[in-house]
Design a protein around this motif. Structure first.
Motif, PDB file in Angstrom:
ATOM      1  N   PHE A 208       3.343   1.082   8.481  1.00 10.65           N
ATOM      2  CA  PHE A 208       2.041   1.398   8.062  1.00 10.65           C
ATOM      3  C   PHE A 208       1.643   2.889   7.787  1.00 10.65           C
ATOM      4  O   PHE A 208       0.911   3.560   8.459  1.00 10.65           O
ATOM      5  CB  PHE A 208       1.114   1.020   9.046  1.00 10.65           C
ATOM      6  N   GLY A 209       2.803   3.334   6.885  1.00  7.67           N
ATOM      7  CA  GLY A 209       2.409   4.719   6.498  1.00  7.67           C
ATOM      8  C   GLY A 209       1.475   4.853   5.276  1.00  7.67           C
ATOM      9  O   GLY A 209       0.741   3.981   5.070  1.00  7.67           O
ATOM     10  N   ARG A 210       2.043   5.799   4.399  1.00  5.38           N
ATOM     11  CA  ARG A 210       1.097   6.121   3.361  1.00  5.38           C
ATOM     12  C   ARG A 210       0.964   4.855   2.403  1.00  5.38           C
ATOM     13  O   ARG A 210      -0.185   4.662   1.730  1.00  5.38           O
ATOM     14  CB  ARG A 210       1.610   7.259   2.267  1.00  5.38           C
ATOM     15  N   VAL A 211       2.092   3.838   2.121  1.00  4.51           N
ATOM     16  CA  VAL A 211       1.987   2.874   1.279  1.00  4.51           C
ATOM     17  C   VAL A 211       1.131   1.643   2.214  1.00  4.51           C
ATOM     18  O   VAL A 211       0.185   1.271   1.490  1.00  4.51           O
ATOM     19  CB  VAL A 211       3.244   2.298   0.798  1.00  4.51           C
ATOM     20  N   GLY A 212       1.508   1.401   3.187  1.00  4.15           N
ATOM     21  CA  GLY A 212       1.070   0.293   3.971  1.00  4.15           C
ATOM     22  C   GLY A 212      -0.395   0.415   4.368  1.00  4.15           C
ATOM     23  O   GLY A 212      -1.205  -0.327   4.257  1.00  4.15           O
ATOM     24  N   GLN A 213      -0.773   1.733   4.532  1.00  6.54           N
ATOM     25  CA  GLN A 213      -2.418   1.935   4.696  1.00  6.54           C
ATOM     26  C   GLN A 213      -3.156   1.479   3.622  1.00  6.54           C
ATOM     27  O   GLN A 213      -4.448   1.156   3.798  1.00  6.54           O
ATOM     28  CB  GLN A 213      -2.472   3.415   5.300  1.00  6.54           C
ATOM     29  N   ILE A 214      -2.502   2.060   2.153  1.00 10.65           N
ATOM     30  CA  ILE A 214      -3.383   1.790   1.188  1.00 10.65           C
ATOM     31  C   ILE A 214      -3.399   0.031   0.872  1.00 10.65           C
ATOM     32  O   ILE A 214      -4.501  -0.604   0.566  1.00 10.65           O
ATOM     33  CB  ILE A 214      -2.571   2.446  -0.288  1.00 10.65           C
ATOM     34  N   VAL A 215      -2.519  -0.565   1.208  1.00 10.47           N
ATOM     35  CA  VAL A 215      -2.625  -2.041   1.169  1.00 10.47           C
ATOM     36  C   VAL A 215      -3.628  -2.549   2.332  1.00 10.47           C
ATOM     37  O   VAL A 215      -4.533  -3.397   1.772  1.00 10.47           O
ATOM     38  CB  VAL A 215      -1.082  -2.615   1.277  1.00 10.47           C
ATOM     39  N   GLY A 216      -3.535  -2.045   3.418  1.00 10.93           N
ATOM     40  CA  GLY A 216      -4.395  -2.530   4.585  1.00 10.93           C
ATOM     41  C   GLY A 216      -5.919  -2.239   4.155  1.00 10.93           C
ATOM     42  O   GLY A 216      -6.752  -2.864   4.162  1.00 10.93           O
ATOM     43  N   ARG A 217      -6.190  -0.921   3.599  1.00  7.37           N
ATOM     44  CA  ARG A 217      -7.363  -0.775   3.092  1.00  7.37           C
ATOM     45  C   ARG A 217      -8.049  -1.465   2.053  1.00  7.37           C
ATOM     46  O   ARG A 217      -9.138  -1.842   1.965  1.00  7.37           O
ATOM     47  CB  ARG A 217      -7.400   1.006   2.498  1.00  7.37           C
ATOM     48  N   VAL A 218      -7.209  -1.906   1.142  1.00  6.48           N
ATOM     49  CA  VAL A 218      -7.565  -2.870   0.288  1.00  6.48           C
ATOM     50  C   VAL A 218      -8.168  -4.450   0.813  1.00  6.48           C
ATOM     51  O   VAL A 218      -9.136  -4.942   0.370  1.00  6.48           O
ATOM     52  CB  VAL A 218      -6.740  -2.921  -0.937  1.00  6.48           C
TER      53      VAL A 218
ATOM     54  N   ALA B 157       4.280 -11.677  16.387  1.00  4.81           N
ATOM     55  CA  ALA B 157       3.521 -11.382  15.160  1.00  4.81           C
ATOM     56  C   ALA B 157       2.808 -12.514  14.574  1.00  4.81           C
ATOM     57  O   ALA B 157       2.122 -12.583  13.584  1.00  4.81           O
ATOM     58  CB  ALA B 157       3.789 -10.340  14.231  1.00  4.81           C
ATOM     59  N   LYS B 158       3.594 -13.620  14.895  1.00  2.00           N
ATOM     60  CA  LYS B 158       3.203 -15.169  14.060  1.00  2.00           C
ATOM     61  C   LYS B 158       3.545 -15.126  12.714  1.00  2.00           C
ATOM     62  O   LYS B 158       2.727 -15.395  11.871  1.00  2.00           O
ATOM     63  CB  LYS B 158       1.840 -15.507  14.532  1.00  2.00           C
ATOM     64  N   VAL B 159       4.814 -14.508  12.449  1.00  2.00           N
ATOM     65  CA  VAL B 159       4.926 -14.378  11.011  1.00  2.00           C
ATOM     66  C   VAL B 159       5.090 -15.726  10.247  1.00  2.00           C
ATOM     67  O   VAL B 159       4.841 -15.814   9.094  1.00  2.00           O
ATOM     68  CB  VAL B 159       6.188 -13.237  10.852  1.00  2.00           C
ATOM     69  N   GLU B 160       5.534 -16.794  11.117  1.00  3.47           N
ATOM     70  CA  GLU B 160       5.703 -18.096  10.414  1.00  3.47           C
ATOM     71  C   GLU B 160       4.332 -18.676   9.869  1.00  3.47           C
ATOM     72  O   GLU B 160       4.439 -19.536   9.167  1.00  3.47           O
ATOM     73  CB  GLU B 160       6.427 -19.153  11.469  1.00  3.47           C
ATOM     74  N   GLN B 161       3.244 -18.058  10.633  1.00  2.00           N
ATOM     75  CA  GLN B 161       1.926 -18.573  10.054  1.00  2.00           C
ATOM     76  C   GLN B 161       1.298 -17.805   8.721  1.00  2.00           C
ATOM     77  O   GLN B 161       0.316 -18.275   8.361  1.00  2.00           O
ATOM     78  CB  GLN B 161       1.007 -18.512  11.294  1.00  2.00           C
ATOM     79  N   ALA B 162       2.088 -16.888   8.559  1.00  2.00           N
ATOM     80  CA  ALA B 162       1.524 -15.911   7.577  1.00  2.00           C
ATOM     81  C   ALA B 162       1.639 -16.368   6.131  1.00  2.00           C
ATOM     82  O   ALA B 162       2.840 -16.986   5.939  1.00  2.00           O
ATOM     83  CB  ALA B 162       2.014 -14.454   7.610  1.00  2.00           C
ATOM     84  N   GLN B 163       0.860 -16.011   5.202  1.00  2.00           N
ATOM     85  CA  GLN B 163       1.253 -16.435   3.892  1.00  2.00           C
ATOM     86  C   GLN B 163       2.001 -15.437   3.082  1.00  2.00           C
ATOM     87  O   GLN B 163       2.785 -15.715   2.321  1.00  2.00           O
ATOM     88  CB  GLN B 163       0.014 -16.373   2.927  1.00  2.00           C
ATOM     89  N   LEU B 164       2.119 -14.142   3.589  1.00  2.00           N
ATOM     90  CA  LEU B 164       2.807 -12.926   3.055  1.00  2.00           C
ATOM     91  C   LEU B 164       3.326 -12.036   4.145  1.00  2.00           C
ATOM     92  O   LEU B 164       2.392 -11.645   5.094  1.00  2.00           O
ATOM     93  CB  LEU B 164       1.818 -12.166   2.054  1.00  2.00           C
ATOM     94  N   LEU B 165       4.456 -11.236   3.871  1.00  2.00           N
ATOM     95  CA  LEU B 165       4.936 -10.247   4.602  1.00  2.00           C
ATOM     96  C   LEU B 165       5.077  -9.087   3.623  1.00  2.00           C
ATOM     97  O   LEU B 165       5.770  -9.339   2.719  1.00  2.00           O
ATOM     98  CB  LEU B 165       6.346 -10.500   5.150  1.00  2.00           C
ATOM     99  N   VAL B 166       4.530  -8.019   3.976  1.00  2.00           N
ATOM    100  CA  VAL B 166       4.486  -6.971   2.966  1.00  2.00           C
ATOM    101  C   VAL B 166       5.369  -5.887   3.680  1.00  2.00           C
ATOM    102  O   VAL B 166       4.859  -5.270   4.711  1.00  2.00           O
ATOM    103  CB  VAL B 166       2.961  -6.419   2.679  1.00  2.00           C
ATOM    104  N   VAL B 167       6.461  -5.592   3.265  1.00  2.00           N
ATOM    105  CA  VAL B 167       7.498  -4.582   3.842  1.00  2.00           C
ATOM    106  C   VAL B 167       7.249  -3.169   3.360  1.00  2.00           C
ATOM    107  O   VAL B 167       7.343  -2.982   1.924  1.00  2.00           O
ATOM    108  CB  VAL B 167       8.923  -5.098   3.608  1.00  2.00           C
ATOM    109  N   CYS B 168       6.538  -2.151   4.183  1.00  2.00           N
ATOM    110  CA  CYS B 168       6.221  -1.110   3.503  1.00  2.00           C
ATOM    111  C   CYS B 168       6.935   0.065   4.084  1.00  2.00           C
ATOM    112  O   CYS B 168       6.535   1.193   4.482  1.00  2.00           O
ATOM    113  CB  CYS B 168       4.846  -0.629   3.547  1.00  2.00           C
ATOM    114  N   VAL B 169       8.114  -0.377   5.023  1.00  2.00           N
ATOM    115  CA  VAL B 169       8.900   0.810   6.018  1.00  2.00           C
ATOM    116  C   VAL B 169       9.302   1.634   4.895  1.00  2.00           C
ATOM    117  O   VAL B 169       9.903   1.340   3.944  1.00  2.00           O
ATOM    118  CB  VAL B 169       9.721   0.143   7.154  1.00  2.00           C
ATOM    119  N   ASP B 170       9.485   2.917   5.641  1.00  2.00           N
ATOM    120  CA  ASP B 170       9.986   4.063   4.664  1.00  2.00           C
ATOM    121  C   ASP B 170      11.657   4.128   4.653  1.00  2.00           C
ATOM    122  O   ASP B 170      12.276   4.525   3.829  1.00  2.00           O
ATOM    123  CB  ASP B 170       9.665   5.305   5.300  1.00  2.00           C
TER     124      ASP B 170
END
Length: 613
Positions: A407-417, A459-472
């Motif tokens: 949840f750095g500079r890329v992940g935070q922008i995705v989260g804000r949208v 985090a119950k990733v198996e229930q998620a539709q998407l995993l967004v990988v934004c690690v640096d």
């Protein structure tokens, strides 16, 4: 020896020994100190009067304090107020009291013991900050806390020197020392009230001259002039430089000032440490080696242990913050020499006592890097198991359609949208400091390393539709993708790619369309470059579209050979030739006959802007 020969010897010692010490993991500061000892009067004797060089080299510390002051905008000072005045006061009181007790036990008079305790509690800004910067820890929590304590010590020099004057008056000391308080206070108040408008006028005038050299000269004049003013009223030159930096911290000139001063600061700071090494009295050390080394080691350990205990048990700080801060602050400081000289003038301590204590302070600078090594290789292992943060936070979300890893500079922008569309997501990040920082702004985020299977399950990733990988970190990014591909094959993954190789690694793992984080921005920048060079908008759009399509085609070809560096380099050269041909054909279709210089320049500009994407 001539001045040229002396300069050559200084540079040769630094060039030969500093890289060697850095390679051995001992740090550049210890390399400079050792180089100074070798060429000083106690060993080879290339330099017979280190005091002369020290006076010049102290300008490096002065310039360092100016740069530190430039970094202190009012907002940052306000944010650090608790650390500066809270932790800074705690350090000076706890360490100063313990060292004053040691000095009194060694038969110094109470007034002299008090000043010696305060002097020994001081830490070298010129030593601690470069050491932390070399370790990449200046922006860590203990790096910021160390900086705050050092800043408090710089500010505390004014009242401490005034205290020396009061105690000196009672002891019949030097009249100049006794009268140090009010002129100093008046000078500081005058600089604070009048400094900024006068300095702004000077720098505006320097900019109008249109000469970078004049601007640099004005920056040096500001630093040295205010340093000189402080010394004339009995204060430290570093305090004047620091005040100059603070006055200009919020000005429009800050970045240019920093760029102008930094080359001088780095060179002279190295010379300062060499001069300290030259001044080590090896004769005194030879007469009582164990006593002097024992005294220096006692100073280091008392400061480190007392502050560590106070930080842990009085303020409740965790070991991972208290221990590195205590080690960074254990070394003696250059202000100790200032206070010891003032104490000798005020007859609070004898010259012999001052010489012994000054040598002990210098030896702490020699031994301090070894303290870091012992901590990293031995002590840290004792505390890791007991003081590590939990592997991850308890995740109480019932399960969300999107998981954001990083949840750095890329992940935070995705989260804000996503927030804008009221789409729930679970964000995790592996840096506890970053998590704390993001939470202060009201964001919901969990601490945890997404490369761990237990965290992904929590985090119950198996229930998620998407995993967004934004690690640096590229390796961590690939590890997360492998983990999820292996254990949760039905979860779709979108991933950020730092560069072309990372993108191809992700595609190799089955990620269909990784997003290069800087590609779109770089292409937009290239379009602006072309526009400023006079190209018309329609041609720019066509040219950039051609480049993007060709770049994608090259990525598809490179995917098959990206693990073979020789083939990848050959493909890159072929691709550039192909792009040149495409641009040539495009220019001929337009009927241009200017020998293709604009097209070739455009292709060069686009390639330069996107070579790292």
């Amino acid at each position: 020896m001539t001045s040229l020969a002396t300069a050559a010897a200084l540079l040769a010692a630094a060039v030969l020994l500093v890289p060697l010490f850095k390679k051995l993991g001992l740090g550049s500061v210890l390399g400079y100190l050792f180089a100074g000892v070798v060429i000083g009067p106690s060993v080879i004797g290339v330099v017979h009067e280190p005091e002369t060089i020290l006076h010049t080299a102290e300008l490096g510390v002065t310039l360092l304090m100016f740069i530190i002051g430039l970094e202190l905008q009012r907002e940052r000072l306000w944010a650090l107020r608790r650390s500066i005045f809270g932790i800074g006061t705690l350090h000076l009181l706890v360490c100063g009291a313990a060292l004053a007790a040691l000095a009194w036990w060694a038969n110094l008079r109470p007034a002299g013991a008090l000043i010696v305790g305060i002097a020994l509690a001081m830490t070298s800004t010129a030593f601690a900050l470069p050491a932390l910067a070399e370790r990449g820890e200046m922006d860590s929590p203990h790096g910021r806390e160390t900086f705050s304590v050092l800043l408090f010590q710089d500010l505390s020099v004014i009242p401490v020197l005034a205290l020396v004057g009061v105690l000196g008056a009672a002891a019949g000391g030097d009249a100049q020392t006794q009268a140090i308080g009010w002129p100093a206070l008046a000078a500081v108040v005058g600089v604070v009230l009048l400094g900024r408008p006068l300095l702004s006028l000077m720098f505006k005038f320097a900019l109008k001259c249109g000469s970078h050299e004049i601007f640099t000269a004005a920056a040096l004049l500001t630093t040295i002039g205010l340093a000189w003013l402080m010394t004339t009223v009995g204060l430290s030159s570093t305090l004047g430089a620091f005040l100059a930096g603070v006055l200009l911290a919020d000005s429009q000139f800050r970045h240019e000032l920093e760029a102008s001063i930094e080359p001088f600061e780095s060179l002279l700071l190295g010379l300062f440490f060499m001069a300290v090494g030259m001044g080590v009295n090896l004769d005194l050390l030879k007469r009582a080696p164990f006593a002097m080394l024992g005294l220096a080691l006692a100073i280091l350990l008392i400061k480190a242990v007392m502050f560590y205990l106070a930080r842990r048990f009085i303020t409740g700080a965790p070991d991972r913050l208290a221990r590195p801060t205590a080690i960074a602050l254990a070394v003696g400081g250059e202000f100790a020499f200032v206070l010891l000289t003032a104490a000798q003038s005020a007859r609070l301590i004898s010259n012999e006592e001052g010489e012994v204590i000054a040598l002990a302070v210098a030896l702490t600078m020699v031994l301090a890097p070894l303290l870091w090594i012992v901590n990293d290789r031995v002590i840290a292992r004792w505390f890791v198991a007991s003081d590590e943060p939990p592997p991850f936070d308890r995740i109480d979300d019932p399960g969300t359609p999107v998981i954001i890893a990083g949840f750095g500079r890329v992940g935070q922008i995705v989260g804000r949208v996503l927030n804008m569309r009221n789409i729930k997501f679970t964000a995790v990040d592996a840096s506890p400091d970053h998590v704390d920082s993001v939470r202060r702004f009201g964001n919901k985020i969990y601490y945890g390393d997404a490369t761990r299977l237990d965290l992904m399950r929590a985090a119950k990733v198996e229930q998620a539709q998407l995993l967004v990988v934004c690690v640096d970190n590229t390796e961590a990014s690939l590890d997360i993708v492998r983990l999820v591909r292996r254990n949760f094959p039905n979860v779709k993954i979108l991933a950020r790619a730092r560069n072309r190789i990372h993108l191809m690694e992700l595609r190799d793992l089955g990620i269909e369309a990784p997003i290069r984080e800087t590609f779109a921005g770089s292409v937009e920048l290239a379009k602006l470059v072309l526009a400023d060079l006079g190209e018309d908008a329609e041609r720019i759009d066509r040219l950039v579209a051609t480049f993007v399509a060709h770049d994608q085609e090259m990525l598809d070809k490179a995917q098959a050979v990206f693990r073979d560096e020789d083939k990848l380099i050959a493909l890159s050269k072929t691709s550039r030739a192909e792009l040149a041909n495409i641009l040539r054909e495009d220019a001929e279709a337009d009927g241009r006959s200017d020998n293709l210089a604009p097209e070739q320049q455009a292709e060069k500009e686009i390639r330069s802007a996107t070579q790292a994407t």
